[in-house]
Scaffold this motif. Structure first.
Motif, PDB file in Angstrom:
ATOM      1  N   LEU A 628       0.829  -1.203   0.000  1.00 40.12           N
ATOM      2  CA  LEU A 628       0.000   0.000   0.000  1.00 40.12           C
ATOM      3  C   LEU A 628       0.871   1.263   0.000  1.00 40.12           C
ATOM      4  O   LEU A 628       0.561   2.238  -0.674  1.00 40.12           O
ATOM      5  N   GLU A 629       1.962   1.209   0.756  1.00 38.25           N
ATOM      6  CA  GLU A 629       2.874   2.353   0.786  1.00 38.25           C
ATOM      7  C   GLU A 629       3.466   2.621  -0.592  1.00 38.25           C
ATOM      8  O   GLU A 629       3.692   3.755  -0.965  1.00 38.25           O
ATOM      9  N   ASN A 630       3.721   1.545  -1.335  1.00 32.71           N
ATOM     10  CA  ASN A 630       4.471   1.677  -2.583  1.00 32.71           C
ATOM     11  C   ASN A 630       3.612   1.752  -3.837  1.00 32.71           C
ATOM     12  O   ASN A 630       4.134   1.916  -4.928  1.00 32.71           O
ATOM     13  N   ASN A 631       2.307   1.547  -3.711  1.00 27.58           N
ATOM     14  CA  ASN A 631       1.456   1.542  -4.894  1.00 27.58           C
ATOM     15  C   ASN A 631       0.236   2.421  -4.678  1.00 27.58           C
ATOM     16  O   ASN A 631      -0.421   2.325  -3.650  1.00 27.58           O
ATOM     17  N   THR A 632      -0.067   3.227  -5.689  1.00 23.44           N
ATOM     18  CA  THR A 632      -1.302   3.990  -5.610  1.00 23.44           C
ATOM     19  C   THR A 632      -2.332   3.452  -6.596  1.00 23.44           C
ATOM     20  O   THR A 632      -3.498   3.780  -6.513  1.00 23.44           O
ATOM     21  N   ASP A 633      -1.872   2.615  -7.509  1.00 22.08           N
ATOM     22  CA  ASP A 633      -2.751   2.135  -8.559  1.00 22.08           C
ATOM     23  C   ASP A 633      -3.544   0.904  -8.100  1.00 22.08           C
ATOM     24  O   ASP A 633      -2.970  -0.098  -7.682  1.00 22.08           O
ATOM     25  N   GLY A 634      -4.857   1.013  -8.175  1.00 21.70           N
ATOM     26  CA  GLY A 634      -5.723  -0.056  -7.698  1.00 21.70           C
ATOM     27  C   GLY A 634      -5.547  -1.364  -8.447  1.00 21.70           C
ATOM     28  O   GLY A 634      -5.662  -2.441  -7.858  1.00 21.70           O
ATOM     29  N   PHE A 635      -5.235  -1.268  -9.746  1.00 23.95           N
ATOM     30  CA  PHE A 635      -5.072  -2.505 -10.504  1.00 23.95           C
ATOM     31  C   PHE A 635      -3.817  -3.242 -10.066  1.00 23.95           C
ATOM     32  O   PHE A 635      -3.816  -4.455  -9.917  1.00 23.95           O
ATOM     33  N   ALA A 636      -2.753  -2.491  -9.832  1.00 25.36           N
ATOM     34  CA  ALA A 636      -1.521  -3.120  -9.355  1.00 25.36           C
ATOM     35  C   ALA A 636      -1.783  -3.779  -7.998  1.00 25.36           C
ATOM     36  O   ALA A 636      -1.345  -4.901  -7.745  1.00 25.36           O
ATOM     37  N   LEU A 637      -2.515  -3.080  -7.147  1.00 25.19           N
ATOM     38  CA  LEU A 637      -2.807  -3.640  -5.823  1.00 25.19           C
ATOM     39  C   LEU A 637      -3.683  -4.880  -5.933  1.00 25.19           C
ATOM     40  O   LEU A 637      -3.513  -5.847  -5.185  1.00 25.19           O
ATOM     41  N   ALA A 638      -4.622  -4.861  -6.865  1.00 32.90           N
ATOM     42  CA  ALA A 638      -5.482  -6.038  -7.037  1.00 32.90           C
ATOM     43  C   ALA A 638      -4.639  -7.243  -7.427  1.00 32.90           C
ATOM     44  O   ALA A 638      -4.866  -8.361  -6.964  1.00 32.90           O
ATOM     45  N   GLN A 639      -3.645  -6.993  -8.278  1.00 29.79           N
ATOM     46  CA  GLN A 639      -2.764  -8.077  -8.690  1.00 29.79           C
ATOM     47  C   GLN A 639      -1.968  -8.603  -7.489  1.00 29.79           C
ATOM     48  O   GLN A 639      -1.852  -9.804  -7.281  1.00 29.79           O
TER      49      GLN A 639
END
Ligand code: ADP
Ligand code: MG
Length: 712
Positions: A628-639
């Motif tokens: 969460l700290e390193n990603n703001t993109d929801g698609f990347a987080l979903a992956q």
């Protein structure tokens, strides 16, 4: 001293034995008790593994394999390797080692050397014969400085090797069933019935996808010749599951999309007047999604579309424009949201967006009505009556929308917001409020496309992959509880600049107070000790609907500086002036949920911040917070979420109404896509699966979907 023998030749790959005579020739659906060596006691134990018929037994798949495929001579053994050796037993003895335990020791030689093997099972002495050669499979270990094998599997060489010299299947076991016994009965069943497994897959599909026959696949999944054959078997069985899944999904879709819908006029002349009166210009991505939706609405096939867009990407405005099309065509629209707070918020923002619009049929201003469980009986009755008479153009509500007694005069478009919060039945119930209405389902939690296709049927997908202009990315910082004062100081400075903050606590009922302090107590403590000079509100699930509503309204209107809340703020809450969200006990929340929380800020022009407070030091929690700290993109987080949690857990496939998958993995995109293409081709040619060459396939689809699954 016996003479040293030369090592035995390596075993042949497993081939089906000549077919055994089949007692009473039971079919694949015969109970396992009809197998020669399965009596009532074993049958009962197999039942615990879900095995009742011969077919079940053949489909009792290994959950892993011992790799004893590496054949070694004794002089080449290395510590730690898993191997098979072929050797002769020179000597065997049993000794008492106290506590009623016995140890059996055998000396085994193969012409290149000797090795000692031990077992803590006195029966071994009866199973091994001195002077006889066996195949032994196990791990090479050391005792003092000698190489030894402890408890290796072994088999005589005059039969096909099932446990050694190969990838040996390991099955889920139940009390009283040994893996060797299972291997043997499965081998028997394969020899007698394996070849009878009718291949329900039409030959052209099998060939064009380069798949094994079913009989080959089932044989290889149990007793693979090598890793490649195992992979091929796995692919075939995964393909089968995906195909049956997609065929069921397609026929469900046909059921609800087969009958024609009423086309709605949704060209620019209809949509533009609405869009032009919004307080902002749509982003390119919003416009594109809206155009895709408009094309669907104009068709006489009911729309089934998933609108995906990250938190804050502006799905609501797109849905509102589509709903406007329903109203402009003289029909009604509905939008269902998972919580009262969210439904109320939609009702308010729809009230604003539609304030300037006139229903062209009635000449009256567009009427938006809210329907929730929190309404009084009188209000509810009045709303329902107006809805039934068509005096209400747009209904915004919670589950209350799909209750009995809710009737529309003419529902043309149904929208489901945060749709993963609803089960299949609920989505279907909303659809049933109209006659073949168009459906738009929205997800703020992005789902990889392949998953969307599988979980939600053959929905068309639109993606809003762009944020409204002027948003600055949210900065995310993970603090430990000892750094909490820093967070408080930061919030104080933000409030001094005119901004607002959320402080989120894990749900009261779910968390021991000691670990993550309850919102109620924290609200009291924060008000008295930390922020005595600021205005604090409290929001939690136990408040009455109107209390929540007035709290949200006060926060939205800037009458509160800080909103202390439980996870009820998770979805959809939209307060553009809020710039900080501080999440206590952050490790207790899932990644998707944390991303949702974070989406409560960064919705306006000011830079925004997310502060995660957690003392978690290891494990998945750490990876979640770092992600969460390193990603703001929801698609990347979903992956990442998919990888951390595994597909089975992702959004709960149970809730999606899908039958469980035994072999196939939802992350296996290639096989999923191939099976989908095949399913579409089959379905185009023969939607009822009525032609003779699809008869077996139809039976398999029915069996696969038995008891489960309505797809919307
Ligand atoms: P979500 O996709 O998470 O449901 P919303 O629809 O709630 O997002 O929109 C988030 C915020 O962005 C709302 O305040 C909305 O009014 C605003 N918004 C939506 N579209 C635009 C746009 N094109 N330009 C500026 N603001 C927008
Ligand atoms: Mg939303």
């Amino acid at each position: 001293m016996p003479e040293v023998e030369s090592p035995a030749p390596p075993p042949e790959p497993l081939r089906p034995e000549p077919r055994q005579p089949r007692p009473n020739a039971p079919g694949l659906d015969a109970p396992v008790i009809r197998l020669p060596n399965i009596g009532p006691a074993f049958a009962q134990k197999l039942e615990k593994l879900g095995v009742e018929t011969v077919r079940d037994l053949l489909y009792l798949l290994p959950h892993r394999y011992d790799d004893f495929s590496q054949l070694r001579t004794i002089d080449k053994l290395k510590f730690g390797e898993e191997v098979t050796i072929i050797g002769t037993v020179w000597d065997i003895r049993t000794r008492d080692i106290g506590n009623d335990r016995k140890m059996v020791t055998a000396r085994v030689g193969d012409g290149t050397g000797e090795i000692q093997m031990t077992w803590f099972n006195p029966w071994i002495e009866k199973q091994l014969r001195v002077g006889q050669a066996y195949s032994f499979g196990g791990k090479v270990e050391t005792y003092r400085s000698d190489l030894v094998m402890r408890g290796p599997e072994f088999e005589p060489l005059d039969r096909a090797l099932l446990s050694t010299g190969r990838l040996a299947p390991v099955y889920p076991l139940t009390e009283g069933l040994s893996v060797r016994w299972l291997r043997n009965v499965i081998k028997l069943a394969l020899d007698a019935w394996g070849a009878d497994l009718p291949d329900f897959l039409p030959e052209p599909i099998r060939r064009s996808n380069g798949l094994l026959t079913l009989a080959e696949a089932i044989t290889q999944i149990h007793f693979p010749d090598n890793h490649e054959r195992l992979a091929a078997a796995h692919r075939r069985l995964s393909f089968d599951e995906f195909l049956l899944l997609q065929l069921g999904v397609l026929s469900a879709r046909e059921r609800f999309r087969g009958a024609p819908a009423r086309p709605l006029r949704a060209g620019a002349e209809v949509i533009a007047p609405f869009v032009e009166r919004l307080p902002f210009a749509l982003t390119a991505a919003q416009s594109r999604a809206l155009r895709e939706i408009a094309v669907d609405l104009e068709s006489d096939r009911p729309m089934g579309r998933l609108l995906q867009g990250d938190v804050g990407s502006g799905k609501t405005a797109v849905a509102a424009a589509a709903l406007w099309a329903a109203v402009a065509n003289g029909s009604q629209g509905a939008i269902m949201a998972p919580t009262e707070i969210l439904a109320e918020q939609h009702a308010r923002s729809f009230g604003r967006m539609f304030a300037a619009q006139v229903n062209p049929t009635s000449g009256q201003p567009v009427r938006v009505a809210l329907l929730t469980g929190a309404m009084s009986a009188g209000e509810r009755e009045e709303t329902l009556a107006a809805l039934g008479r068509g005096e209400i153009d747009l209904a915004v509500g919670t589950h209350a929308l799909i209750q009995k007694g809710v009737e529309f005069r003419d529902l043309a478009l149904a929208v489901v917001d945060e749709q993963h919060r609803f089960g299949v039945e609920q989505r279907a119930a909303l659809r049933q409020k109209g006659v073949q209405p168009h459906m738009l389902v929205m997800s703020a939690t992005p789902i990889p496309r392949s998953l969307a296709l599988t979980l939600y049927g053959d929905l068309d997908v639109s993606v809003i992959d762009e944020m409204p202009a002027g948003r600055t990315p949210i900065r995310t910082k993970w603090l430990t509880s000892s750094q909490r004062e820093r967070a408080y100081g930061f919030i104080r400075r933000q409030v001094a600049e005119g901004r607002q903050a959320f402080i989120v606590y894990p749900l009261v009922e779910e968390s021991p107070v000691s670990e993550a302090r309850a919102a109620v107590e924290e609200h009291a403590r924060l008000s008295a000790n930390i922020f005595p000079e600021l205005r604090l509100g409290l929001l939690h699930g136990r408040l009455k609907g109107e209390e929540k509503d007035s709290m949200m309204r006060a926060f939205g209107a800037g009458e509160l500086d800080i909103l202390v809340a439980t996870s009820v703020v998770e979805v959809g809450i939209d307060v553009p002036n809020a710039t900080v969200i501080m999440i206590e006990g952050a490790e207790r929340f899932g990644l998707a949920q944390l991303h949702q929380f974070r989406g409560r800020v960064g919705r306006g022009e000011h830079p925004s911040y997310c502060i995660l407070v957690s003392d978690v030091a290891e494990g998945e929690g750490v990876r979640r917070l770092e992600a969460l700290e390193n990603n703001t993109d929801g698609f990347a987080l979903a992956q990442i979420d998919l990888e951390l949690r595994g597909p089975g857990d992702f959004f709960g496939t149970r809730q999606s109404g899908l039958p469980p998958l035994k072999t196939a993995e939802l992350s296996d995109l290639r096989t999923l896509e191939d099976a989908r293409e095949a399913a579409k081709a089959v379905f185009r040619a023969d939607p009822e699966l009525a032609v003779p060459e699809h008869r077996e396939l139809a039976a398999q689809v029915a069996q696969f979907w038995r008891g489960g699954g309505d797809i919307s």
